[in-house]
Design a protein around this motif. Structure first.
Motif, PDB file in Angstrom:
ATOM      1  N   LEU A 268      32.446 -19.950  33.245  1.00 50.90           N
ATOM      2  CA  LEU A 268      31.391 -20.323  34.181  1.00 50.90           C
ATOM      3  C   LEU A 268      31.266 -21.853  34.367  1.00 50.90           C
ATOM      4  O   LEU A 268      32.137 -22.611  33.946  1.00 50.90           O
ATOM      5  CB  LEU A 268      30.044 -19.727  33.720  1.00 50.90           C
TER       6      LEU A 268
ATOM      7  N   PRO B 292      29.185 -24.212  33.114  1.00 47.84           N
ATOM      8  CA  PRO B 292      29.158 -25.079  31.942  1.00 47.84           C
ATOM      9  C   PRO B 292      30.529 -25.222  31.269  1.00 47.84           C
ATOM     10  O   PRO B 292      30.857 -26.296  30.767  1.00 47.84           O
ATOM     11  CB  PRO B 292      28.135 -24.392  31.023  1.00 47.84           C
TER      12      PRO B 292
ATOM     13  N   ASP C 160      20.239 -15.490  39.690  1.00 46.33           N
ATOM     14  CA  ASP C 160      20.087 -16.793  39.048  1.00 46.33           C
ATOM     15  C   ASP C 160      19.871 -16.640  37.531  1.00 46.33           C
ATOM     16  O   ASP C 160      18.941 -17.219  36.956  1.00 46.33           O
ATOM     17  CB  ASP C 160      18.912 -17.556  39.685  1.00 46.33           C
ATOM     18  N   ALA C 161      20.741 -15.850  36.908  1.00 42.57           N
ATOM     19  CA  ALA C 161      20.694 -15.643  35.457  1.00 42.57           C
ATOM     20  C   ALA C 161      20.905 -16.991  34.756  1.00 42.57           C
ATOM     21  O   ALA C 161      21.361 -17.951  35.363  1.00 42.57           O
ATOM     22  CB  ALA C 161      21.761 -14.634  35.043  1.00 42.57           C
ATOM     23  N   PRO C 162      20.548 -17.053  33.466  1.00 45.17           N
ATOM     24  CA  PRO C 162      20.550 -18.363  32.793  1.00 45.17           C
ATOM     25  C   PRO C 162      21.838 -19.171  32.938  1.00 45.17           C
ATOM     26  O   PRO C 162      21.779 -20.390  33.090  1.00 45.17           O
ATOM     27  CB  PRO C 162      20.290 -17.992  31.328  1.00 45.17           C
ATOM     28  N   LEU C 163      22.990 -18.511  32.912  1.00 46.24           N
ATOM     29  CA  LEU C 163      24.249 -19.270  32.990  1.00 46.24           C
ATOM     30  C   LEU C 163      24.697 -19.559  34.423  1.00 46.24           C
ATOM     31  O   LEU C 163      25.764 -20.130  34.631  1.00 46.24           O
ATOM     32  CB  LEU C 163      25.358 -18.537  32.227  1.00 46.24           C
ATOM     33  N   GLU C 164      23.907 -19.146  35.411  1.00 43.62           N
ATOM     34  CA  GLU C 164      24.284 -19.410  36.798  1.00 43.62           C
ATOM     35  C   GLU C 164      24.227 -20.915  37.083  1.00 43.62           C
ATOM     36  O   GLU C 164      23.264 -21.585  36.725  1.00 43.62           O
ATOM     37  CB  GLU C 164      23.318 -18.657  37.737  1.00 43.62           C
ATOM     38  N   SER C 165      25.275 -21.420  37.711  1.00 40.47           N
ATOM     39  CA  SER C 165      25.243 -22.807  38.201  1.00 40.47           C
ATOM     40  C   SER C 165      26.328 -22.941  39.253  1.00 40.47           C
ATOM     41  O   SER C 165      27.172 -22.056  39.400  1.00 40.47           O
ATOM     42  CB  SER C 165      25.461 -23.811  37.066  1.00 40.47           C
TER      43      SER C 165
END
Lengths: 517, 517
Positions: free
Chosen positions: A72, A74, A108-113
């Motif tokens: 992902l 990050p 928009d889950a926590p690891l979404e970017s």
């Protein structure tokens, strides 16, 4: 066949044998598919900067891309510094970045970017895969993009559901891209400049830093009475006994300016026009000598070697290149100094070594000490993003299992990607890491003086100091399974280096070499 | 006064006392200016992920921003994973990213890269400074942006010539932003839902995870017969004896679904609607129970605590919250297991501890084991980008020098930001790092089963395995100046933990706790 299986089969079919991976949940189907395709091997890194840097080192030596596997946005973020160096090295990399399943992104889950803006900032090639059926073709397109001259980072964004989706199709490899030939008129115009009698210099970059380019350039320089230089941070420079010893353009603007002083014709062969690495108050950024005419013989994507050969035929028929005779420095003795440690290396450098060079200020004298050593390759810090030396060594060793890899590594820079050592131990790679441990960001002490900032204050000095506590790299290495020792004298260093070269597997030598400044 | 001096003075005037820094040449004037402004202290990190993660931990505890100092695009890249977690924690950070001098950018020097797209992907606030005269005001604007509720990463891109340029002006601090109150009608509507007699649940996030919010929510839940949960990964959760013990929503969708089963009214207090962390084939991403009505009592930026207090007055007048009595588990004995190690922690957790929790699968039983321990704060992995635990612990300790910090740290995750230990040693921070060393990416073993990928293959299994070689975190820590030991039994663990808590300065305990899976 699911998407992941078709991707890996298609990549393997296109010659991608290695995947440097630091996977997460969204990449589990890719990971599982590795068991179905023995033609591709997964190599685990504990940090994405190691993974991407290893792919860079692999690509520079193997001359074909490895894949990465990143988790992902990050994960891509963690890889960005290494990918930046790879971009500046024009290393082919198939950069696979896993993403959430397509239908999951809206939550928009926590690891979404955002992944695309990061990938696009690498100025390579970026594609988001949309279906399992197209994924094999996407993979082959990524290989083609990565390898099309001059080479680049091709990023494939791989949603989890595309990986696990059915209907994967294996795609046929695409024909390899080729380098465009240089026009006859360009060769002629450069030849005219060389024949003008005015001072000229060749600046070599990219493919011109390999044997054929160096030989042609040396002959041309000899025939025309021209100077010749290699770009400051070559991705891969061949050197040593039997090859022309061509000086690199200096890192500091003053050095480069002195090297190029008086030049009226600057001829670029795979290199870019020289510019200052950083700006300094009141100093020029463009290092092209005033009044000099810049001739691009061949840009990075063109057939640089062919152009140099044509130019040599035109202006240097019958002239020989200058070859460096085999020679080793005398073995020094006593306490290690910034001056003498390089001579120990020069005495002991093994045949066919690959040097991953992130020695920074400590490495100033390495080029002289190793000029007549057996032939070797040097992989330099192309993009200036520190933390490159250890991962690049890791990947280079995997690309060339028969060759000894020597990583000349500054202490501060080592700490960005130190977990490379674990991958080296796991892979049992023949890598000798020499930490030049001066307990300082010595380059920044120099730079602080040069930019005109006052060196005086204790607060500022503290931010350039690594001595409290002093790092014990031997312990750190042993903690990751790499045999290691600390040395303070030339004798100890020589003994440990000799043994590290002889014994299979990775080693680390923590060399206490005082700072130049 | 140059730009850098005016920036640091303006930031310090706005309450920014700390700068976590990993500088390079383009930041040398900023570094030099630290000696002119004793109100701001520079703290050196050896990697930007540590720097940004420390700023996150500092902000969560200090409730005001620290500055970072990063070196160009690659430095920001290295910080992205930590900044991603900070974004998801709504931590205020003034993220200073040095850049080439304005006139130098056109030359595309080796370290040139796009900075804005990376910074903008953090969905916070981004400004490029254009002149020394405006830099102080830019700094103050960044502080205002960072602290305006709910808090965010405010990135200031600082070209070197703006730093070194003359004419810096100190800017006055801006008034602090405040949280908008929640409308009376909203409180009334939520109260109606709670009084409806239908099953209801409160989900607490952000400020609601602190004492005042927990007390109000517990009273409301008691009065209304409602369930109450804390978001899965709170930025800062207060808990322990004398506070309501409110369960966190489970990480796995199945857990959260079971917790919320039958709920008809889901009331969000500073939390977002629950979604699955990852997508799984054939499973829903939205975890709101079917048919449930979602009520937003207060969003993250609103006055969540005030809204909970108003709601409590409306529906829970005279009802007490449920307070956890002080209690400690019994001290276990024998070999460490995934079950018993948390009890050792529960027995010994000191007063006023701050737990930086990146224990992942190994930490499953920590909430139970520590529920009745003395009051403490838990800082969780808000954004899911692993490598957070050690830097956040580093920053938290600097924000609260009198409080003991306990970092519960998975082995795999530790390796992303391991150099945090060096900064901990340098700062002599009271941090005890407990490595839960199971030599595996255990979470991925679980996840591989869950996503439906075959667990069978040796190639796949190898990429989830950290046992060859097994890392010795005690050696790694000692190499960075942190006293350390390895433990295998509850007795050894208890003895080492007790000593680590009692002795000032950082310690590391490498606890060999087998994997759950």
């Amino acid at each position: 066949m699911n998407g992941a299986q078709s991707l890996i089969r298609s990549l393997a079919g296109a010659g991608v044998e290695l995947c440097f991976a630091n996977p997460g949940t969204s990449e589990m189907h890719f990971v599982a598919a590795l068991d179905d395709v023995p033609e591709m091997r997964g190599v685990l890194g504990l940090f994405e900067g190691v993974v991407a840097g290893a792919a860079d080192g692999y690509g520079r030596i193997a001359e074909k891309p490895a894949a990465t596997l990143l988790h992902l946005g990050p994960g891509l973020g963690n890889a960005m510094a290494s990918l930046h160096n790879a971009r500046r090295a024009y290393t082919p990399i198939v950069n696979v970045v896993g993403d959430h399943a397509t239908h999951h992104k809206q939550y928009d889950a926590p690891l979404e970017s955002d992944i695309e803006p990061l990938a696009e900032s690498l100025r390579g090639w970026v594609r988001r895969c949309n279906s399992a059926a197209e994924l094999g073709a996407d993979g082959v397109a990524a290989v083609a993009a990565a390898t099309d001259p001059p080479g680049r980072v091709a990023t494939l964004i791989l949603p989890a559901d595309v990986s696990w989706g059915d209907g994967g199709q294996i795609a046929e490899p695409a024909p390899a891209g080729s380098r465009d030939p240089v026009a006859v008129a360009t060769i002629g115009s450069v030849a005219d400049a060389l024949r003008s009698g005015e001072p000229a210099a060749l600046l070599l970059g990219g493919p011109a830093c390999r044997e054929a380019g160096l030989l042609a350039a040396s002959a041309i320089a000899n025939a025309a009475g021209a100077k010749v230089f290699v770009e400051t941070f070559p991705a891969r420079l061949e050197r040593g006994a039997g090859l022309p010893a061509i000086e690199r353009l200096g890192y500091f603007a003053e050095q480069a300016t002195a090297q190029l002083e008086g030049v009226r014709h600057l001829i670029l062969a795979g290199a870019r026009s020289p510019v200052s690495f950083f700006a300094y108050p009141g100093k020029p950024s463009d290092l092209t000598p005033e009044g000099a005419q810049v001739h691009t013989l061949a840009d990075r994507a063109q057939d640089v070697i062919g152009a140099l050969a044509d130019l040599a035929e035109e202006v240097a028929a019958g002239t020989e290149p200058t070859l460096t005779p085999a020679s080793r420095p005398a073995m020094p003795s006593g306490e290690l100094t910034p001056q003498n440690w390089a001579d120990v290396l020069g005495v002991l450098l093994p045949e066919q070594a690959i040097i991953s060079d992130e020695s920074n200020t400590s490495g100033t004298l390495v080029p002289i000490a190793t000029a007549g050593a057996p032939r070797h390759d040097v992989l330099a810090l192309t993009g200036g993003a520190i933390g490159q030396g250890m991962p690049v060594a890791t990947g280079a060793a995997i690309a060339a299992p028969g060759r000894p890899v020597i990583n000349l590594q500054s202490d501060g820079s080592a700490m960005y990607t130190i977990s490379s050592l674990w991958t080296q131990a796991r892979e049992n790679s023949d890598i000798t890491t020499i930490i030049l441990n001066n307990s300082a960001y010595a380059i920044l002490r120099l730079e602080m003086q040069r930019v005109g900032a006052e060196l005086g204050g204790p607060a500022a000095r503290a931010l350039l100091d690594l001595s409290a506590p002093q790092m014990d790299f031997a312990k750190i290495a042993e903690g990751m399974g790499v045999p290691a020792s600390r040395v303070r004298t030339c004798e100890e260093f020589a003994q440990r280096l000799q043994r590290a070269i002889e014994e299979p597997g990775p080693h680390l030598i923590d060399a206490l070499v005082p700072s130049l400044i």
